[in-house]
Design a protein around this motif. Sequence first.
Motif, PDB file in Angstrom:
ATOM      1  N   THR A  89       0.856  -1.197   0.000  1.00 58.88           N
ATOM      2  CA  THR A  89       0.000   0.000   0.000  1.00 58.88           C
ATOM      3  C   THR A  89       0.884   1.237   0.000  1.00 58.88           C
ATOM      4  O   THR A  89       1.908   1.251   0.695  1.00 58.88           O
TER       5      THR A  89
ATOM      6  N   ALA B  81      -3.928   6.517   2.588  1.00 56.49           N
ATOM      7  CA  ALA B  81      -3.691   5.499   1.553  1.00 56.49           C
ATOM      8  C   ALA B  81      -4.118   6.060   0.196  1.00 56.49           C
ATOM      9  O   ALA B  81      -5.222   6.593   0.059  1.00 56.49           O
TER      10      ALA B  81
ATOM     11  N   GLU C  26      -2.900   4.247  -2.819  1.00 56.11           N
ATOM     12  CA  GLU C  26      -2.910   3.109  -3.755  1.00 56.11           C
ATOM     13  C   GLU C  26      -2.840   1.810  -2.947  1.00 56.11           C
ATOM     14  O   GLU C  26      -1.944   1.635  -2.135  1.00 56.11           O
ATOM     15  N   GLU C  27      -3.782   0.910  -3.196  1.00 57.82           N
ATOM     16  CA  GLU C  27      -3.804  -0.386  -2.507  1.00 57.82           C
ATOM     17  C   GLU C  27      -3.360  -1.469  -3.490  1.00 57.82           C
ATOM     18  O   GLU C  27      -3.447  -1.268  -4.702  1.00 57.82           O
ATOM     19  N   ASP C  28      -2.902  -2.600  -2.949  1.00 61.47           N
ATOM     20  CA  ASP C  28      -2.496  -3.743  -3.800  1.00 61.47           C
ATOM     21  C   ASP C  28      -1.599  -3.290  -4.951  1.00 61.47           C
ATOM     22  O   ASP C  28      -1.849  -3.607  -6.113  1.00 61.47           O
TER      23      ASP C  28
ATOM     24  N   TYR D  38       1.045   5.353   0.726  1.00 65.44           N
ATOM     25  CA  TYR D  38       0.373   6.425   1.467  1.00 65.44           C
ATOM     26  C   TYR D  38       1.040   7.755   1.103  1.00 65.44           C
ATOM     27  O   TYR D  38       2.253   7.790   0.840  1.00 65.44           O
TER      28      TYR D  38
END
Length: 290
Positions: free
Chosen positions: A148, A159, A161-163, A150
């Motif tokens: 992730t 956050a 961008e995830e994954d 942040y």
Amino acid sequence: MADYEAVDDVIETVAAVAPDVRAGLPGRRLTEAGVENPSGETVTAADVHADELFFEALGAIDGVVEFASEEREAAVDVADGTAGEDGLAVAIDPLDGSSNLASNNAMGTIVGVADAPLPAAGTDLVAAAYVLYGPITTMTVAREGTVTTYVIDGGEMTAVEEDVELPDEPVVYGFGGRVPDWPDAFHDYAREVESELKLRYGGAMVGDVNQVLSYGGIFAYPALDSAPNGKLRLQFEGAPIAKIIEAAGGASSDGERSLLSVEPTDLHQRVPVHVGTAEYVERLEAALAD
Ligand code: AHG
Ligand code: MN
Ligand code: MN
Ligand code: MN
């Protein structure tokens, strides 16, 4: 086993301290601390400032029992007597690429979190993170197999961008060390890569690795004729960065195996580092095996 709630506290504390590290840079632009670190490198005043800020804040976390830093000979016992030996150890490169301060280029902080005691193999890291002090301050964290990113603004982490995954199509490369000091096999490999990708090398591992994570490609600080184990440290740079890149679908290697599988023998051991798009890591291992 450590209290993994404390892992969240470590990540949040790194984010909270990052603005203070950044705020301390202008006043320390050209000041050396006049000492050498365990790797025999000149320590800057900014390195010392960052190290002290992180030591203060991370050492105070319940559940963190050990603090080790690129700038300190031995790990420091920060258990407050309640956690005993069971607990988390934090291995930190407080300011990565600190020589970039004089030229006002990107720098970072790299953190690995494992069950104490250190040194830990990369496979035993329960979390890894880097802060990038670029035009904006970001933090990229690998936990439980996902990455992730942040944005850190005023100590708050949001956050964005995830994954996170390396893009399929590789675009950039960056190789450290001096060309005449590269072993022939790496030199030949580099010639091939140069004809396929764009050069992006800024001299701070975190900035260069973040380019690879953002655009796909390969970063390496290889074994050199003058330094067969390369320049970068397994505990403070190679293993945590490999944890993040592999969790983002990339690969890592010391030239023969994943950096996560390299046996930790010494807190400050150096290791050749190659991280990025799996195809390029595989080609590197084949080139060195010939
Ligand atoms: P540090 O400032 O923590 O000692 O790390 C510097 C490292 C790493 O950030 C970078 O990849 C490498 O040194 C650059 O080395 P060269 O100056 O030899 O290119
Ligand atoms: Mn250093
Ligand atoms: Mn570093
Ligand atoms: Mn450093």
